[in-house]
Design an enzyme around this catalytic site. Structure first.
Site, PDB file in Angstrom:
ATOM      1  N   GLU A   1      64.585 -59.460  97.055  1.00 42.05           N
ATOM      2  CA  GLU A   1      63.528 -58.800  97.815  1.00 42.05           C
ATOM      3  C   GLU A   1      62.273 -59.641  97.626  1.00 42.05           C
ATOM      4  O   GLU A   1      61.599 -59.559  96.601  1.00 42.05           O
ATOM      5  CB  GLU A   1      63.291 -57.368  97.315  1.00 42.05           C
TER       6      GLU A   1
ATOM      7  N   ASP B   1      64.717 -56.814  92.746  1.00 49.12           N
ATOM      8  CA  ASP B   1      63.511 -56.142  93.232  1.00 49.12           C
ATOM      9  C   ASP B   1      62.259 -57.002  93.019  1.00 49.12           C
ATOM     10  O   ASP B   1      62.073 -57.581  91.941  1.00 49.12           O
ATOM     11  CB  ASP B   1      63.359 -54.828  92.451  1.00 49.12           C
TER      12      ASP B   1
HETATM   13  C1  NOJ Z   1      60.503 -52.446  96.039  1.00 45.53           C
HETATM   14  C2  NOJ Z   1      61.287 -51.170  96.078  1.00 45.53           C
HETATM   15  O1  NOJ Z   1      62.093 -51.168  97.230  1.00 45.53           O
HETATM   16  C3  NOJ Z   1      60.279 -50.046  96.065  1.00 45.53           C
HETATM   17  O2  NOJ Z   1      60.896 -48.805  96.292  1.00 45.53           O
HETATM   18  C4  NOJ Z   1      59.513 -50.074  94.766  1.00 45.53           C
HETATM   19  O3  NOJ Z   1      58.483 -49.108  94.825  1.00 45.53           O
HETATM   20  C5  NOJ Z   1      58.892 -51.441  94.481  1.00 45.53           C
HETATM   21  N1  NOJ Z   1      59.772 -52.535  94.773  1.00 45.53           N
HETATM   22  C6  NOJ Z   1      58.482 -51.570  93.027  1.00 45.53           C
HETATM   23  O4  NOJ Z   1      59.600 -51.689  92.198  1.00 45.53           O
END
Ligand code: NOJ
Length: 485
Positions: free
Chosen positions: A248, A185
């Site tokens: 991500e 993430d």
């Molecule tokens: C990306 C995640 O997909 C999202 O749901 C989240 O709010 C943020 N990162 C922070 O962790």
């Protein structure tokens, strides 16, 4: 591990409840994995399953090595992994290494693992992704800490060697339990400028949608530090070379290279957010293809409007054809395979960012609770009578049937992808591998099928599973996959 071709994203709270408490859980997911396998997926990605006060839907982790009791136990996680492996599915967990919940014991036991201002106030001008200053005052110590997201999510200080060490331990623990890889993430936020310098005002280069506040600054110092590779190397080392790691990274594809030195793939957010026009979609794909098969294609997840809201209801089949015929790895968000739409969310909202609308429970059958729960669902079902897995399984013309067919065919498509020029307005077409051709009409009027497809053998049309010939023209939202004779 060999890279999966199709990964299915499960949002655990909304997939399947097994104990009637109205919230999805791990035993429920395990029970429904046969649906994921029947779809033709190779792997399942679970959004966070860890204990969390849910300030950010589970992305505020209070213990990275445990399971939230609302989802079950570590034994349930082991059983889920075992069931997935029996079905030939890999399991990817969501790891959130950039921040923790403010309720994580680390925040009090190891305050030096977090990023603090040395002033009585914010250290710099950084803004939170969710809006407002990226600094808040800790009422206990009176000091100010950094949070790239909600104030309940303090950022870890990856420049303190104890932090990478601790997070490496987390990855190892899950690997020991049989997990095959991780979705990492917000990984571009991991390393910041060591001097925490101000970000300059935005110059409009980002090219991806950001919150208004977030978009006011150029993220020169707050994200994507030049030494990000050091942190990624730690994660890779802990996960092992055979683990599948997807990042991500909310950056344009021309900035993914340092991430791809350590991760298997990064999400291609340019395609995700491209306007639904042939030109914009083509440009986004071409931009990502400079990395070959190292960009993971995704059109939908738990953070953004569902496909009918984004591309229009008439175009969800074209979106499936596009996503599922791209080379490399594609991700499908739960419910997209049956055309689930955004729902009303709830009042008061669970998610302060308005994302409840995209997280309504999975619709397994046409009953009022959609087969999701025997209790009261935490978010209401949207329209289970309109669309559900059971009904679409019986219907060869359903969207689910199209997803299954295309995922099956995906394996037959080669690696190369070359767009065809001189197509009618609105039409996107490409050669795939040595034999295949894809054409879809992203426009809003009937358009001629590109000439190279004339005379080709129809493999699958978006609308008509029984069609035998490539049509001369494509309706808006229609597409075809064909094979050269
Ligand atoms: C990306 C995640 O997909 C999202 O749901 C989240 O709010 C943020 N990162 C922070 O962790």
């Amino acid at each position: 591990m060999s890279a999966p071709r199709l990964v299915y994203q499960v949002y655990p709270r909304s997939f399947q409840d097994s104990n009637g408490d109205g919230e999805g859980d791990l035993a429920g997911i395990a029970r429904r994995l046969d649906h994921v396998a029947a779809l033709g997926a190779d792997a399942v990605w679970l959004s966070p399953i860890y204990p969390s006060p849910l300030a950010d839907g589970g992305y505020d982790v209070a213990d990275h090595t445990a399971v939230d009791p609302r989802f079950g136990t570590l034994a349930d996680a082991d059983a889920l992994v075992a069931r997935a492996h029996d079905l030939g599915l890999k399991v990817l967990l969501d790891v959130v290494p950039c921040h923790t919940s403010i309720e994580h014991r680390w925040f009090r036991q190891h305050p030096d693992w977090y990023v603090w201002s040395d002033r009585d106030g914010p250290q710099n001008n950084w803004r939170s992704t969710f809006g407002g200053p990226a600094w808040s005052r800790d009422p206990v110590s009176g000091r100010w800490y950094l949070h790239s997201f909600h104030p309940e999510q303090p950022d870890l200080d990856w420049r303190n060697p104890d932090v990478p060490r601790a997070m490496a331990g987390v990855l190892r623990r899950w690997r020991e339990r049989g997990v095959d890889g991780f979705r990492l993430d917000a990984i571009d936020r991991l390393m910041k400028d060591p001097e925490l310098r101000d970000d300059p005002p935005a110059d409009g280069r980002v090219g991806l949608p950001l919150g208004e506040d977030d978009a006011s600054l150029e993220h020169v110092h707050s994200v994507d530090a030049p030494d990000i590779g050091d942190a990624l190397a730690v994660l890779r080392d802990a996960a092992g070379d055979d683990a599948f790691l997807v990042g991500e990274v909310f950056l344009p594809s021309d900035r993914l290279r340092p991430y791809l030195e350590h991760l298997d793939v990064c999400f291609g957010f340019e395609l995700f957010h491209a306007p639904w026009t042939a030109e914009a979609v083509r440009a986004a794909i071409e931009g990502s293809l400079v990395h070959g098969e190292r960009v993971a294609w995704v059109l939908s997840n738990h953070d953004f409007p569902r496909l009918p809201a984004r591309v229009g209801a008439a175009h969800v089949r074209a979106a499936a054809l596009l996503l599922l015929t791209l080379p490399g790895v594609a991700f499908v968000f739960q419910g997209d395979e049956i055309g689930m739409v955004d729902g009303p969310g709830s009042n008061p909202p669970h998610d302060r960012q308005g994302r409840d609308a995209h997280r309504h429970p999975m619709q397994w059958d046409g009953s009022p609770t959609g087969g999701f729960t025997t209790g009261t669902p935490w978010l209401p079902l949207v329209d289970p009578a309109e669309r559900n897995v059971a009904a679409q399984e019986r219907d060869p013309r359903s969207l689910l049937a199209l997803y299954r067919d295309l995922i099956g065919l995906r394996r037959e498509l080669g690696e190369e992808m070359a767009f065809l020029d001189a197509t009618a307005p609105g039409v996107l077409a490409c050669r795939r591998g040595a034999d295949h051709l894809v054409a879809l009409n992203l426009g809003d009027r009937l358009a001629a099928t590109p000439e190279p497809l004339a005379g080709a053998e129809l493999v699958r049309a978006t609308a008509e599973p029984d069609a035998t010939a490539v049509p001369a023209a494509l309706e808006p939202g229609q597409g075809v996959l064909a094979r050269r004779r």
